[in-house]
Write a protein that holds these residues in place. Structure first.
Motif, PDB file in Angstrom:
ATOM      1  N   LEU A   1       0.828  -1.217   0.000  1.00 14.90           N
ATOM      2  CA  LEU A   1       0.000   0.000   0.000  1.00 14.90           C
ATOM      3  C   LEU A   1       0.861   1.265   0.000  1.00 14.90           C
ATOM      4  CD1 LEU A   1      -3.045   0.786   0.111  1.00 14.90           C
ATOM      5  CD2 LEU A   1      -2.715   1.158   2.544  1.00 14.90           C
TER       6      LEU A   1
ATOM      7  N   TRP B   1       1.914   1.542  -3.563  1.00 12.37           N
ATOM      8  CA  TRP B   1       0.706   1.728  -4.384  1.00 12.37           C
ATOM      9  C   TRP B   1       0.185   3.157  -4.280  1.00 12.37           C
ATOM     10  CZ3 TRP B   1      -1.288  -2.129  -7.449  1.00 12.37           C
ATOM     11  CH2 TRP B   1      -2.571  -1.962  -7.959  1.00 12.37           C
ATOM     12  N   ASP B   2       0.039   3.648  -3.040  1.00  5.96           N
ATOM     13  CA  ASP B   2      -0.450   5.018  -2.836  1.00  5.96           C
ATOM     14  C   ASP B   2       0.609   6.052  -3.219  1.00  5.96           C
ATOM     15  OD1 ASP B   2      -3.073   5.158  -2.258  1.00  5.96           O
ATOM     16  OD2 ASP B   2      -2.877   5.028  -0.097  1.00  5.96           O
TER      17      ASP B   2
ATOM     18  N   GLY C   1       0.221   6.568  -6.841  1.00  9.36           N
ATOM     19  CA  GLY C   1      -0.966   7.372  -7.130  1.00  9.36           C
ATOM     20  C   GLY C   1      -0.754   8.847  -6.848  1.00  9.36           C
TER      21      GLY C   1
ATOM     22  N   ARG D   1      -8.172   5.920  -7.098  1.00  7.66           N
ATOM     23  CA  ARG D   1      -8.664   5.804  -5.720  1.00  7.66           C
ATOM     24  C   ARG D   1      -9.580   4.584  -5.553  1.00  7.66           C
ATOM     25  NH1 ARG D   1      -5.560   7.129  -2.352  1.00  7.66           N
ATOM     26  NH2 ARG D   1      -7.092   7.107  -0.696  1.00  7.66           N
TER      27      ARG D   1
ATOM     28  N   ASP E   1      -7.330   1.886  -4.811  1.00  8.12           N
ATOM     29  CA  ASP E   1      -6.758   2.052  -3.471  1.00  8.12           C
ATOM     30  C   ASP E   1      -7.739   1.578  -2.399  1.00  8.12           C
ATOM     31  OD1 ASP E   1      -4.707   3.168  -4.842  1.00  8.12           O
ATOM     32  OD2 ASP E   1      -5.162   5.241  -4.315  1.00  8.12           O
TER      33      ASP E   1
END
Length: 574
Positions: free
Chosen positions: A111, A114-115, A118, A145, A148
């Motif tokens: 995460l 991943w974030d 983004g 999002r 996410d």
């Protein structure tokens, strides 16, 4: 020594060292888990787990190599930008987020990467700070999002197992209901990040970013994150209904992107749609169970796609930021070295024998023929392959051949040496990388038994697609005029089946309309009547009464004194 050159050297050295480590891991068949205890409090510990195997090391070396070439290229491309240092730091944060995602066998640390991808992608898409960039940034961020949130939900479901190290549970728990739910959420997250139908519209919009960023995003970082996550998760959803749904959607994405690219005139959007098509190819072969092939194509595609974007950036730079391919033409005479690189990358994309794309894409198509697939998937696969060659030939025809269609007074040349060196660094791997990877990833030869007509089917489809692309667009103006007669059809095919419209104006039209009605009727209507305007009127009346009192103060004083006396007399009489 400039900041670009410094980071170029350091990233290149790291890439070479990781590649050598990867060779050592492949030879000795090693997998390394590193657990770092970040914090220990009472009986609770927070562990950071790192997974190093041949796959993560090879992917990291490719990411770092491509990013080093992109940063070297940016020294020339972004020359004169006052915020160059900020740009380079954003690119490095982008690469660091991708590295986090690659080495994580744990959903929490995934995460982070991943974030990070983004957030930094949003910052890079809006880098040029205009309305188009802001709109593109919003659709990119909001679409991602969704993925996410799916990843966060899968983290919540993983609590049922007592650990977030998903890699321990994939094979043994694949029939469990909770693992099925986690698989569904992970596939949804991967589909948003890798822009599969119905989340495809953000990918061409993200072309608002600077071209070096596009080269990095579309080759080895943002869009491949979803494919890489599914490669790691492939044991959990193989041979399930979910894999069949993913196969259908990814093949449809491949076909849709191939059609759209044939009706597009923006140079960067054509290349972006080709990325979308290749992502569909990776996802589809992955959903059939061939995760090694998907990884092989992911890496070989990264090499020639980064080169393709770099060449496009050089052409756009020379054309004074004009991206419409109809204004190009005859560039081979003025930019021979750039056009050579562009042609090599284009032919690798088409699967020209013995270039990087051939080894993976041809093997994928032959494995498809060996597999049990229905007629629809079979037809869509080979139509998409033909369309890939078709739009590649169209791009070559519009940009390379014919007469130059832009300013008659120009200075187009191959004079940007740093950009050329960055491109030439990728050129050799775009030629030889596929062969090198085939030896590394598939050390044991696969025996593919096909009849002769199926064996040459890929070649025939490619030749027919190329011929169609050349014949259809050699009379540019006449054909464009004829195609405009079928305006509705071309509008549908060229606009990604109206997906950008569905993702933007159709989603927010009703909410904006309701918002306008609320503002008109409540905020500026009843609220004004019973709220601010009404209070304003009351206070206005009171102030007018007060002004009358203050302007006639002596008369008022006498009258009030007499009234007060009268009141007192009345009270005394009572």
């Amino acid at each position: 020594m400039s900041i670009c050159l410094m980071f170029f050297v350091s990233l290149l050295m790291m890439s070479i060292s990781l590649f050598m480590t990867c060779l050592y891991f492949i030879i000795n068949d090693l997998v390394l888990f590193i657990e770092w205890e970040v914090l220990s409090l009472m009986s609770s510990t927070i562990m950071m787990t790192i997974l190093l195997d041949w796959m993560s090391l090879l992917f990291m070396s490719f990411v770092l190599f491509i990013s080093s070439m992109v940063i070297y290229y940016s020294d020339d491309y972004m020359f004169g930008d006052e915020n160059l240092n900020r740009f380079i730091i954003l690119v490095l944060m982008f690469v660091l987020s991708m590295v986090f995602l690659i080495i994580s066998p744990n959903l929490i640390s995934i995460l982070l990467g991943w974030d990070g991808l983004g957030l930094v992608s949003y910052c890079l898409v809006i880098y040029y700070q205009n309305v188009k960039s802001y709109n593109a940034g919003m659709i990119t961020a909001l679409t991602n999002r969704i993925g996410d949130v799916a990843l966060l939900l899968s983290i919540a479901w993983m609590l049922n197992y007592g650990s977030w190290n998903y890699i321990y549970y994939l094979d043994c728990m694949k029939t469990d209901f909770m693992m099925m739910m986690i698989s569904c959420l992970i596939v949804l997250a991967a589909m948003t990040k890798s822009a599969q139908i119905p989340f495809s519209s953000w990918l061409p919009a993200a072309m608002a970013a600077p071209t070096p960023v596009s080269a990095l995003v579309h080759s080895s970082t943002l869009v491949t994150a979803g494919v890489y996550l599914l490669i790691r998760f492939n044991f959990a959803f193989m041979n399930t209904y979910l894999s069949k749904v993913l196969l259908f959607l990814s093949v449809l994405t491949m076909f849709m992107a191939g059609l759209g690219a044939n009706f597009e005139f923006d140079l960067k959007k054509i290349i972006a749609l080709s990325t979308l098509s290749q992502l569909g190819l990776m996802m589809s072969i992955l959903s059939m169970g061939f995760y090694n092939l998907a990884f092989f194509h992911l890496l070989s595609h990264a090499l020639f796609k980064a080169l393709l974007f770099m060449c496009a950036g050089s052409v756009i730079h020379n054309m004074k930021n004009m991206q419409d391919i109809r204004y190009m033409g005859g560039l081979i005479n003025m930019m021979p070295l750039t056009c050579t690189c562009l042609n090599v990358a284009n032919l690798a994309l088409c699967g020209m024998p013995f270039l990087a794309g051939f080894y993976s894409s041809d093997l994928i198509l032959e494995m498809l023929l060996m597999n049990e697939v229905n007629l629809l998937i079979f037809m869509l696969y080979f139509l998409s392959t033909g369309l890939t060659v078709c739009y590649s030939m169209r791009l070559m025809y519009y940009s390379m051949t014919g007469e130059y269609n832009f300013y008659s007074l120009h200075s187009i040349n191959d004079g940007y040496w740093l950009m050329l060196k960055g491109m030439l660094g990728l050129l050799f791997l775009a030629i030889m990388g596929g062969s090198l990877l085939s030896w590394l990833i598939i050390p044991t030869p696969n025996l593919i038994c096909l009849p002769f007509y199926l064996k040459i089917l890929t070649l025939v489809v490619s030749l027919v697609g190329g011929l169609l692309g050349y014949e259809l667009f050699q009379f540019k103006l006449s054909w464009d005029q004829k195609l405009m007669n079928f305006y509705n059809l071309t509008n549908f095919l060229g606009s990604m089946w109206f997906m950008p419209t569905l993702s933007t104006s159709y989603l927010n039209f009703f909410s904006l309309k309701i918002g306008a009605m609320v503002i008109k009727n409540i905020d500026q209507g009843w609220n004004e009547y019973y709220g601010a305007q009404s209070i304003f009127k009351i206070f206005t009346n009171y102030s007018q009464m007060n002004s009358v009192l203050f302007f006639n103060n002596f008369k008022i004083y006498l009258v009030s004194f007499i009234l007060w006396i009268i009141v007192l007399i009345i009270l005394m009489m009572i």
